[in-house]
Design an enzyme around this catalytic site. Structure first.
Site, PDB file in Angstrom:
ATOM      1  N   ASN A  22      14.706  22.972  -4.596  1.00  0.00           N
ATOM      2  CA  ASN A  22      13.577  23.280  -5.519  1.00  0.00           C
ATOM      3  C   ASN A  22      12.606  22.122  -5.322  1.00  0.00           C
ATOM      4  OD1 ASN A  22      13.787  23.981  -9.128  1.00  0.00           O
ATOM      5  ND2 ASN A  22      12.518  24.971  -7.585  1.00  0.00           N
ATOM      6  N   ASN A  45       4.457  25.190 -13.112  1.00  0.00           N
ATOM      7  CA  ASN A  45       4.948  26.099 -12.072  1.00  0.00           C
ATOM      8  C   ASN A  45       3.877  26.259 -11.004  1.00  0.00           C
ATOM      9  OD1 ASN A  45       7.578  27.056 -12.953  1.00  0.00           O
ATOM     10  ND2 ASN A  45       6.522  28.174 -14.581  1.00  0.00           N
ATOM     11  N   CYS A  47      12.138  21.853 -16.707  1.00  0.00           N
ATOM     12  CA  CYS A  47      12.571  22.135 -15.335  1.00  0.00           C
ATOM     13  C   CYS A  47      13.690  21.145 -15.015  1.00  0.00           C
ATOM     14  CB  CYS A  47      11.410  21.960 -14.363  1.00  0.00           C
ATOM     15  SG  CYS A  47      11.912  22.114 -12.631  1.00  0.00           S
ATOM     16  N   ASN A  65      15.678  20.704 -12.198  1.00  0.00           N
ATOM     17  CA  ASN A  65      15.591  20.011 -10.897  1.00  0.00           C
ATOM     18  C   ASN A  65      14.401  19.051 -10.888  1.00  0.00           C
ATOM     19  OD1 ASN A  65      17.826  21.263  -9.600  1.00  0.00           O
ATOM     20  ND2 ASN A  65      16.592  23.098  -9.265  1.00  0.00           N
ATOM     21  N   GLU A  93      12.634  32.949  -9.947  1.00  0.00           N
ATOM     22  CA  GLU A  93      12.018  32.039 -10.912  1.00  0.00           C
ATOM     23  C   GLU A  93      10.661  32.517 -11.422  1.00  0.00           C
ATOM     24  OE1 GLU A  93      11.550  27.771 -11.136  1.00  0.00           O
ATOM     25  OE2 GLU A  93      13.171  27.605  -9.652  1.00  0.00           O
ATOM     26  N   ARG A  94      10.612  32.577 -12.782  1.00  0.00           N
ATOM     27  CA  ARG A  94       9.333  32.816 -13.463  1.00  0.00           C
ATOM     28  C   ARG A  94       8.343  31.725 -13.047  1.00  0.00           C
ATOM     29  NH1 ARG A  94       8.915  31.872 -19.948  1.00  0.00           N
ATOM     30  NH2 ARG A  94       9.301  29.731 -19.236  1.00  0.00           N
ATOM     31  N   CYS A 154      17.597  26.356  -9.033  1.00  0.00           N
ATOM     32  CA  CYS A 154      16.916  26.311 -10.342  1.00  0.00           C
ATOM     33  C   CYS A 154      17.862  25.582 -11.289  1.00  0.00           C
ATOM     34  CB  CYS A 154      16.638  27.736 -10.829  1.00  0.00           C
ATOM     35  SG  CYS A 154      15.923  27.778 -12.477  1.00  0.00           S
ATOM     36  N   GLY A 155      17.487  24.373 -11.701  1.00  0.00           N
ATOM     37  CA  GLY A 155      18.408  23.551 -12.485  1.00  0.00           C
ATOM     38  C   GLY A 155      18.777  24.177 -13.818  1.00  0.00           C
TER      39      GLY A 155
END
Ligand code: API
Length: 275
Positions: free
Chosen positions: A14, A67, A76, A78, A199-200, A209-210
């Site tokens: 990511n 994002n 977030c 990561n 992912e949105r 995605c963490g």
């Protein structure tokens, strides 16, 4: 406008552009254009998100996380590991630090081979309910681990059409208006979980995605009675570990551990994001 120094970093695949914005080097009036422009693959630096490190009189720093589409989610996982290591490398914080996000204050510990962050307490953990996806009923779980996540268990992680099915979940009316991230989990070797995520705000599958890994760990731990920690392998092959305390539906002391790699240091020129 002077080129803006940045680090390109990756948490299990990511990837993020991280800028020390304590001296307000980023033009506020063109911030969204800068984020969306700089995050474009091939046309610019390319990233799943962009992180601004900014001053705080309460904790070591605060951040703004964007994002790739310019949206501003609360958290977030990561990115938080990468921001912590960025702050340590730049002398903004010691190895033990705390920083503010829209989801709350994140404590982080930068180790020799990775970063451990304390997540905000998860909210609204729900497991084993049906979701109608284009006439097909799928059993899912959901939880907010700083951002909203839906998790569904699959037999074959390679067979999942992550973008098509991910979009059906991401935009499902049950999660309107803000939508959700969509995670697909399967059993892997050695008791590890294999995970893929739509992912949105990236509006695509990401390599990790963490917060999604945390969501998957908590939902499967709840359903299967798994003990802490739960280890997961992301689409990049990256390894993430989730520690937690679970009593019934309540989860506390949730920690996410994983890598936070510096890929390169650069300068963002205006022509790289204004076009
Ligand atoms: N795209 C997510 C935020 C970033 C989550 C992910 N990159 C992570 O590592 O937690 C959302 O809008 O909900």
């Amino acid at each position: 406008m002077k080129p803006i120094p940045f680090f390109k970093m990756s948490g299990s695949g990511n990837d993020f552009i991280i800028i020390d914005n304590r001296a307000a080097v980023v033009p506020e009036d063109r911030l969204e254009r800068l984020v969306v422009g700089a995050c474009r693959r091939k046309m610019s630096v390319g990233a799943d998100g962009l992180i601004l490190i900014e001053p705080s009189d309460r904790v070591d720093f605060r951040w703004r996380f964007f994002n790739a589409d310019g949206s501003l989610p609360d958290m977030c996982g990561n990115g938080a590991r990468c921001a912590a290591r960025f702050a340590f490398i730049h002398g903004i914080a010691d190895r033990q630090m705390a920083f503010d996000t829209l989801a709350g204050t994140i404590e982080a510990t930068v180790g020799e081979h990775g970063v451990r962050i304390r997540m905000t307490d998860p909210a609204r953990l729900k497991t084993g309910f049906p979701l109608d996806l284009d006439g097909r009923t799928v059993m899912v779980g959901s939880v907010n681990t700083g951002v909203p996540h839906v998790v569904t268990v699959v037999d074959d992680i390679e067979a999942v059409d992550v973008v098509r099915t991910g979009r059906l979940i991401r935009f499902h009316p049950d999660f309107a208006p803000d939508g959700t991230n969509a995670n697909f989990v399967a059993d892997g070797p050695g008791g590890r979980l294999l995970i893929r995520t739509y992912e949105r705000g990236v509006e695509d599958e990401t390599l990790a995605c963490g917060t999604g890994n945390v969501a998957a760990a908590l939902i499967l731990a709840h359903d299967r009675g798994l003990a802490s920690p739960v280890s997961l392998t992301t689409r990049s092959g990256g390894q993430l570990t989730v520690h937690f305390t679970m009593k019934g539906d309540r989860c506390t002391d949730v920690f996410l551990e994983g890598d936070a790699r510096v890929i390169y240091r650069g300068e963002l020129w205006e022509e790289a994001w204004l076009t």
